[in-house]
Design a protein around this motif. Structure first.
Motif, PDB file in Angstrom:
ATOM      1  N   MET A 183     -36.641 -17.243  50.373  1.00 31.16           N
ATOM      2  CA  MET A 183     -37.509 -18.212  50.931  1.00 31.16           C
ATOM      3  C   MET A 183     -36.963 -19.629  50.878  1.00 31.16           C
ATOM      4  O   MET A 183     -36.422 -20.245  49.889  1.00 31.16           O
ATOM      5  CB  MET A 183     -38.708 -18.327  50.081  1.00 31.16           C
ATOM      6  N   ALA A 184     -36.864 -20.287  52.065  1.00 32.88           N
ATOM      7  CA  ALA A 184     -36.575 -21.549  52.373  1.00 32.88           C
ATOM      8  C   ALA A 184     -37.566 -22.296  52.481  1.00 32.88           C
ATOM      9  O   ALA A 184     -38.470 -22.015  53.394  1.00 32.88           O
ATOM     10  CB  ALA A 184     -35.459 -21.584  53.633  1.00 32.88           C
ATOM     11  N   GLU A 185     -37.713 -23.318  51.795  1.00 33.58           N
ATOM     12  CA  GLU A 185     -38.795 -24.332  51.766  1.00 33.58           C
ATOM     13  C   GLU A 185     -38.661 -25.554  52.181  1.00 33.58           C
ATOM     14  O   GLU A 185     -37.556 -26.272  51.497  1.00 33.58           O
ATOM     15  CB  GLU A 185     -39.492 -24.207  50.196  1.00 33.58           C
ATOM     16  N   THR A 186     -39.240 -26.190  52.911  1.00 30.74           N
ATOM     17  CA  THR A 186     -39.189 -27.614  53.593  1.00 30.74           C
ATOM     18  C   THR A 186     -40.728 -28.342  53.079  1.00 30.74           C
ATOM     19  O   THR A 186     -41.617 -27.897  52.846  1.00 30.74           O
ATOM     20  CB  THR A 186     -38.803 -27.533  55.083  1.00 30.74           C
ATOM     21  N   VAL A 243     -39.798 -20.563  55.131  1.00 26.08           N
ATOM     22  CA  VAL A 243     -39.416 -19.368  55.858  1.00 26.08           C
ATOM     23  C   VAL A 243     -38.748 -18.246  55.003  1.00 26.08           C
ATOM     24  O   VAL A 243     -38.010 -18.605  54.235  1.00 26.08           O
ATOM     25  CB  VAL A 243     -38.341 -19.985  56.747  1.00 26.08           C
ATOM     26  N   TYR A 244     -39.278 -17.172  55.190  1.00 28.00           N
ATOM     27  CA  TYR A 244     -38.758 -15.843  54.434  1.00 28.00           C
ATOM     28  C   TYR A 244     -37.930 -15.012  55.370  1.00 28.00           C
ATOM     29  O   TYR A 244     -38.384 -14.713  56.549  1.00 28.00           O
ATOM     30  CB  TYR A 244     -40.222 -14.986  54.126  1.00 28.00           C
ATOM     31  N   ALA A 245     -37.116 -14.577  54.709  1.00 21.62           N
ATOM     32  CA  ALA A 245     -36.022 -13.748  55.620  1.00 21.62           C
ATOM     33  C   ALA A 245     -35.200 -12.750  54.502  1.00 21.62           C
ATOM     34  O   ALA A 245     -34.919 -13.480  53.640  1.00 21.62           O
ATOM     35  CB  ALA A 245     -35.460 -14.620  56.550  1.00 21.62           C
ATOM     36  N   ASP A 246     -34.641 -11.874  54.899  1.00 24.37           N
ATOM     37  CA  ASP A 246     -33.516 -11.260  54.274  1.00 24.37           C
ATOM     38  C   ASP A 246     -32.221 -11.544  55.229  1.00 24.37           C
ATOM     39  O   ASP A 246     -31.575 -10.766  56.033  1.00 24.37           O
ATOM     40  CB  ASP A 246     -33.664  -9.698  54.331  1.00 24.37           C
ATOM     41  N   MET A 247     -31.419 -12.594  54.911  1.00 24.91           N
ATOM     42  CA  MET A 247     -30.318 -12.986  55.716  1.00 24.91           C
ATOM     43  C   MET A 247     -29.651 -14.121  54.613  1.00 24.91           C
ATOM     44  O   MET A 247     -30.270 -14.447  53.543  1.00 24.91           O
ATOM     45  CB  MET A 247     -30.735 -13.976  56.801  1.00 24.91           C
ATOM     46  N   ARG A 273     -30.329 -38.998  68.970  1.00 26.67           N
ATOM     47  CA  ARG A 273     -30.700 -38.831  67.671  1.00 26.67           C
ATOM     48  C   ARG A 273     -30.686 -40.274  66.806  1.00 26.67           C
ATOM     49  O   ARG A 273     -29.778 -41.003  67.093  1.00 26.67           O
ATOM     50  CB  ARG A 273     -29.923 -37.869  66.575  1.00 26.67           C
ATOM     51  N   ILE A 274     -31.618 -40.844  66.338  1.00 26.41           N
ATOM     52  CA  ILE A 274     -31.599 -42.091  65.600  1.00 26.41           C
ATOM     53  C   ILE A 274     -31.098 -41.581  64.145  1.00 26.41           C
ATOM     54  O   ILE A 274     -31.243 -40.561  63.778  1.00 26.41           O
ATOM     55  CB  ILE A 274     -33.087 -42.681  65.491  1.00 26.41           C
ATOM     56  N   ASP A 275     -30.678 -42.723  63.547  1.00 31.36           N
ATOM     57  CA  ASP A 275     -30.007 -42.290  62.144  1.00 31.36           C
ATOM     58  C   ASP A 275     -31.197 -41.625  61.391  1.00 31.36           C
ATOM     59  O   ASP A 275     -32.164 -42.177  61.324  1.00 31.36           O
ATOM     60  CB  ASP A 275     -29.808 -43.636  61.368  1.00 31.36           C
ATOM     61  N   GLU A 276     -31.046 -40.626  60.657  1.00 32.05           N
ATOM     62  CA  GLU A 276     -31.987 -39.812  60.151  1.00 32.05           C
ATOM     63  C   GLU A 276     -31.344 -38.929  59.044  1.00 32.05           C
ATOM     64  O   GLU A 276     -30.197 -38.687  59.220  1.00 32.05           O
ATOM     65  CB  GLU A 276     -32.743 -38.853  61.043  1.00 32.05           C
ATOM     66  N   THR A 277     -32.268 -38.744  57.862  1.00 34.59           N
ATOM     67  CA  THR A 277     -31.750 -37.935  57.171  1.00 34.59           C
ATOM     68  C   THR A 277     -32.155 -36.395  57.401  1.00 34.59           C
ATOM     69  O   THR A 277     -33.112 -36.127  57.929  1.00 34.59           O
ATOM     70  CB  THR A 277     -32.224 -38.278  55.547  1.00 34.59           C
ATOM     71  N   ARG A 278     -31.300 -35.350  56.905  1.00 37.64           N
ATOM     72  CA  ARG A 278     -31.587 -34.099  57.248  1.00 37.64           C
ATOM     73  C   ARG A 278     -32.734 -33.682  56.250  1.00 37.64           C
ATOM     74  O   ARG A 278     -32.702 -34.112  55.372  1.00 37.64           O
ATOM     75  CB  ARG A 278     -30.279 -33.212  57.146  1.00 37.64           C
ATOM     76  N   PRO A 279     -33.559 -32.630  56.703  1.00 33.20           N
ATOM     77  CA  PRO A 279     -34.661 -32.354  55.853  1.00 33.20           C
ATOM     78  C   PRO A 279     -34.057 -31.762  54.481  1.00 33.20           C
ATOM     79  O   PRO A 279     -33.019 -31.175  54.675  1.00 33.20           O
ATOM     80  CB  PRO A 279     -35.680 -31.293  56.704  1.00 33.20           C
ATOM     81  N   THR A 280     -34.850 -31.819  53.371  1.00 32.78           N
ATOM     82  CA  THR A 280     -34.366 -31.230  52.127  1.00 32.78           C
ATOM     83  C   THR A 280     -34.771 -29.571  52.368  1.00 32.78           C
ATOM     84  O   THR A 280     -35.997 -29.496  52.610  1.00 32.78           O
ATOM     85  CB  THR A 280     -34.984 -31.935  51.101  1.00 32.78           C
ATOM     86  N   VAL A 281     -34.040 -28.761  52.163  1.00 32.15           N
ATOM     87  CA  VAL A 281     -34.395 -27.188  52.094  1.00 32.15           C
ATOM     88  C   VAL A 281     -34.051 -26.621  50.656  1.00 32.15           C
ATOM     89  O   VAL A 281     -32.854 -26.606  50.267  1.00 32.15           O
ATOM     90  CB  VAL A 281     -33.536 -26.666  53.299  1.00 32.15           C
ATOM     91  N   ARG A 282     -35.118 -26.072  50.242  1.00 29.39           N
ATOM     92  CA  ARG A 282     -34.959 -25.426  48.728  1.00 29.39           C
ATOM     93  C   ARG A 282     -34.831 -23.715  49.164  1.00 29.39           C
ATOM     94  O   ARG A 282     -35.914 -23.409  49.632  1.00 29.39           O
ATOM     95  CB  ARG A 282     -35.826 -25.811  47.969  1.00 29.39           C
ATOM     96  N   ILE A 283     -33.733 -23.526  48.594  1.00 27.10           N
ATOM     97  CA  ILE A 283     -33.567 -21.831  48.920  1.00 27.10           C
ATOM     98  C   ILE A 283     -33.929 -21.154  47.526  1.00 27.10           C
ATOM     99  O   ILE A 283     -33.514 -21.606  46.148  1.00 27.10           O
ATOM    100  CB  ILE A 283     -32.190 -21.347  49.325  1.00 27.10           C
ATOM    101  N   THR A 284     -34.961 -20.197  47.595  1.00 28.54           N
ATOM    102  CA  THR A 284     -35.181 -19.322  46.394  1.00 28.54           C
ATOM    103  C   THR A 284     -35.119 -17.951  46.869  1.00 28.54           C
ATOM    104  O   THR A 284     -35.637 -17.437  47.543  1.00 28.54           O
ATOM    105  CB  THR A 284     -36.841 -19.570  45.889  1.00 28.54           C
ATOM    106  N   GLU A 285     -34.351 -17.373  45.766  1.00 22.69           N
ATOM    107  CA  GLU A 285     -34.192 -15.638  45.871  1.00 22.69           C
ATOM    108  C   GLU A 285     -35.402 -15.105  45.528  1.00 22.69           C
ATOM    109  O   GLU A 285     -35.807 -15.222  44.297  1.00 22.69           O
ATOM    110  CB  GLU A 285     -32.953 -15.315  45.201  1.00 22.69           C
ATOM    111  N   LEU A 286     -35.998 -14.354  46.256  1.00 26.07           N
ATOM    112  CA  LEU A 286     -37.040 -13.263  45.974  1.00 26.07           C
ATOM    113  C   LEU A 286     -36.767 -12.347  45.043  1.00 26.07           C
ATOM    114  O   LEU A 286     -35.604 -11.587  45.109  1.00 26.07           O
ATOM    115  CB  LEU A 286     -37.965 -13.249  46.922  1.00 26.07           C
ATOM    116  N   PRO A 287     -37.543 -11.603  44.274  1.00 24.93           N
ATOM    117  CA  PRO A 287     -37.145 -10.462  43.423  1.00 24.93           C
ATOM    118  C   PRO A 287     -36.855  -9.251  44.320  1.00 24.93           C
ATOM    119  O   PRO A 287     -37.208  -9.071  45.613  1.00 24.93           O
ATOM    120  CB  PRO A 287     -38.184 -10.041  42.442  1.00 24.93           C
ATOM    121  N   ALA A 288     -35.890  -8.120  43.867  1.00 23.69           N
ATOM    122  CA  ALA A 288     -35.736  -7.062  44.661  1.00 23.69           C
ATOM    123  C   ALA A 288     -37.053  -6.243  45.099  1.00 23.69           C
ATOM    124  O   ALA A 288     -36.813  -5.603  46.233  1.00 23.69           O
ATOM    125  CB  ALA A 288     -34.965  -6.002  43.765  1.00 23.69           C
ATOM    126  N   SER A 289     -38.221  -6.346  44.626  1.00 25.05           N
ATOM    127  CA  SER A 289     -39.402  -5.625  45.076  1.00 25.05           C
ATOM    128  C   SER A 289     -39.906  -6.473  46.331  1.00 25.05           C
ATOM    129  O   SER A 289     -40.573  -5.779  46.955  1.00 25.05           O
ATOM    130  CB  SER A 289     -40.511  -5.805  43.969  1.00 25.05           C
TER     131      SER A 289
END
Length: 501
Positions: free
Chosen positions: A22-25, A30-34, A268-284
Motif C-alpha cells: 500500500m502506498a499512502e499519501t 494505492v494498493y498493488a502487487d508491484m 511547475r512552481i517550486d513545490e515539494t513532492r508528496p510524501t509517499v509511505r509504502i507499507t508491505e501487506l501480509p502474504a494473505s
C-alpha cells in the motif's frame, strides 16, 4: 529430478510469492502487487493530478475528505469477484456505503496507445473529484467529457500539459457516425451503454474540449450548467445559452477537432513532492484483500452463498492471520451469521480495541442481533477512534433513521458530516435528503438530490432521487416520505430486507 523441480518452482510466477503493498499519501491509498518504486510513482502521480484539478478548476474537495482507495490489478476480474465485469472494461469507480474505490489495470502492455492505463485511472479520479468538489448536477456528456478532458494530462519534470487530444476518441470521431446533438444533450442513460457508448464518450470529450477552450465559450458553458442544475430542459438550455443552430454548431465542432484544438501547459512552481509511505501487506493479501473489498461494496444476492463459502475456504489457508480473520468477520457479518461475526470481531478487538473499522462492524452485528444500545456504544467508540470516518457517521445516524420523524440534532449533524465527506455515495445522499425533508428543510433536500437525480448512469437510486426531487422542490414533505416508504415496501415484498441471526 527433485532439484530440477525445485528450480522450476522458483522460476514460475505464483501467488504465494506475490507481495501486495500500500502506498499512502494525503489523498490516496494505492494498493498493488508491484515493485515499491513503481507503486510510489503511481501514488505521486495521483497527487500531482489532484493538484492539477485544483489549479485548473479553482475548486477542491472539502477539508477532511477521506483518502480515495485505488486498487491496481493485473486482471479486472480480480477487482470484482462474484460480480461479472465486461472484459472490455479496464477501470471503474465504485462508491458504496462500505467504501469508495477506484480500480484500474496496472498496465495495458498490448495497447497501441501509450499510457492508456494511466489515462483510465485519471479518468476515474476526475469523476470522484468533480462530484466531491462541486455538489452540482451535471449533464452526462459534461461528466464524461470533464473526465476525458483532464485524463490525458501528462506530467514532466518542469511542466504539466493538459487538454491534450485523446487518440482513442479522435479515431472514433473520424470512423463512427455521430449521435445527433439533441440526443447527446438529452437525459438518456442508454447512451453510456451498448453500441453508442464509444461515440458518446468521444463526442462528450470534443464538446467539453470546445466549450472549455474556444474563445467566448467558457461563460456560455457556465450559464448553461447553471440552468441545467436549476432543472431547465437540457436541450433548450443549450439553445438558449450556447447556440440555437445545432447544424451550424456541429460543423464548428468538426472543424475544431481537425484544425483548431489546442492544449495548455503549466510550468511547475517550486513545490515539494508528496510524501509517499509504502507499507508491505501480509502474504494473505494476495488471497484475501480483493474479496474483502468486494464484500464491503456489496455482493449480488444470487452470489452470496457462493461468496461466503469461497471466503471461508480462503481464510482457512491462513489460520490466525489478522487480515484473513478480518475478511472472514466481514464476510460472516454481510453474508452469513451476525453472531459468528460478533465472536470473530470481539476476539480481534481484544487485540486492537481502537480499530474504527472493527468497531463499526461490531456495531452492525449488534444491530442485526437486535441490540441498538450496544451498537450505539460501539459507534461512539469508533467515532472517537476516527472522527473523520463518514461510514461511522452514517451508521450512527441510521440508529435514528425514520421515514416520518425528524432525527435528533446529534444524529442529523453526523449524517450531514457523512454527506459533506462522501457526497459520491447514493445511500448517503438519499438518507440526507430524507432527513432534511423530515426537518422541514425541503429546499436543502432538493439541492442534495439534484446530482444523484441526474447522474449519468441512471439506475434505481437515480430514479428514486428524481421522484423525491419533484416532491422536495414542491415543499411536499409527506411526498418525499412516501417515495421512500414505497421503495421500502417493495424491498420487503421482494425479500431484500430482513434480520439475519
Amino acid at each position: 529430478m527433485r532439484l530440477l523441480l525445485s528450480l522450476l518452482l522458483l522460476l514460475l510466477p505464483t501467488p504465494l510469492l506475490a507481495q501486495w503493498k500500500m502506498a499512502e499519501t494525503e489523498r490516496f491509498r494505492v494498493y498493488a502487487d508491484m515493485p515499491a518504486r513503481k507503486l510510489e510513482q503511481r501514488a505521486a502521480l495521483l497527487e500531482d493530478f489532484h493538484a492539477l484539478l485544483v489549479r485548473a478548476t479553482g475548486r477542491d474537495l472539502p477539508p477532511g475528505s477521506p483518502p480515495l482507495d485505488v486498487f491496481l490489478v493485473s486482471d479486472m476480474a480480480q477487482a470484482s469477484p462474484w460480480r461479472p465485469v465486461d472484459p472490455r472494461v479496464s477501470g471503474f469507480y465504485r462508491a458504496s456505503s462500505g467504501r469508495i474505490s477506484a480500480f484500474a489495470m496496472e498496465d495495458l502492455p498490448d495497447s497501441r496507445i501509450p499510457d492508456l492505463a494511466q489515462t483510465l485511472l485519471l479518468h476515474e479520479y476526475a469523476h470522484h473529484f468533480l462530484l466531491g468538489a462541486s455538489r452540482n448536477a451535471y449533464p452526462a456528456w459534461y461528466v464524461e467529457g470533464f473526465a476525458e478532458y483532464y485524463s490525458t494530462a501528462r506530467f514532466g519534470n518542469d511542466s504539466i500539459d493538459y487538454g491534450l487530444a485523446s487518440p482513442v476518441r479522435a479515431q472514433t470521431l473520424v470512423r463512427a457516425p455521430w449521435i445527433p446533438l439533441e440526443r447527446l444533450l438529452a437525459r438518456d442513460p442508454s447512451l453510456l451503454r451498448g453500441d453508442d457508448s464509444a461515440i458518446f464518450y468521444a463526442q462528450s470529450w470534443l464538446l467539453t474540449h470546445y466549450l472549455f477552450r474556444a474563445p467566448g465559450m467558457r461563460g456560455r458553458l457556465s450559464d448553461y450548467l447553471k440552468a441545467y442544475a436549476a432543472g431547465a430542459d437540457p436541450v433548450e438550455a443549450f439553445r438558449t445559452h450556447i447556440d440555437p443552430d445545432f447544424r451550424a454548431f456541429e460543423a464548428k465542432l468538426r472543424r475544431y477537432v481537425v484544425r483548431e484544438a489546442t492544449y495548455s501547459r503549466f510550468n511547475r512552481i517550486d513545490e515539494t513532492r508528496p510524501t509517499v509511505r509504502i507499507t508491505e501487506l501480509p502474504a494473505s493479501a494476495s488471497t484475501m484483500l480483493m474479496p474483502m473489498i468486494a464484500i464491503e461494496q456489496g455482493v449480488p444476492p444470487d452470489r452470496r452463498e457462493e461468496a461466503l463459502a469461497d471466503l471461508r475456504q480462503r481464510a482457512a489457508r491462513f489460520p490466525g492471520d489478522p487480515l484473513a480473520l478480518r475478511a472472514l468477520a466481514l464476510g460472516e457479518l454481510q453474508l452469513g451469521s451476525p453472531m459468528a461475526a460478533a465472536d470473530l470481531l470481539d476476539a480481534q478487538l481484544a487485540r486492537t480495541p481502537d480499530d474504527a473499522d472493527l468497531l463499526r462492524w461490531r456495531a452492525q452485528a449488534a444491530r442485526l442481533l437486535g441490540q441498538p444500545e450496544v451498537a450505539r456504544t460501539y459507534l461512539l467508540r469508533a467515532m472517537r477512534a476516527n472522527p473523520q470516518d463518514w461510514r461511522t457517521a452514517l451508521a450512527y445516524s441510521r440508529l435514528y433513521r425514520s421515514t416520518a420523524q425528524p432525527m435528533p440534532d446529534q444524529a442529523l449533524e453526523a449524517l450531514m458530516k457523512a454527506y459533506r465527506l462522501a457526497p459520491q455515495v447514493n445511500d448517503v445522499v438519499l438518507d440526507a435528503a430524507l432527513a432534511l425533508a423530515n426537518a422541514g428543510r425541503t429546499g436543502e433536500a432538493a439541492q442534495v438530490l439534484e446530482p444523484l437525480a441526474w447522474a449519468p448512469h441512471g439506475g434505481p437510486a437515480s430514479e428514486l432521487a428524481q421522484r423525491m426531487l419533484v416532491k422536495a422542490r414542491a415543499g411536499d414533505v409527506a411526498g418525499v416520505q412516501g417515495q421512500v416508504e414505497d421503495l421500502r415496501r417493495q424491498q420487503i415484498a421482494g425479500g431484500q430486507i430482513g434480520r439475519r441471526r
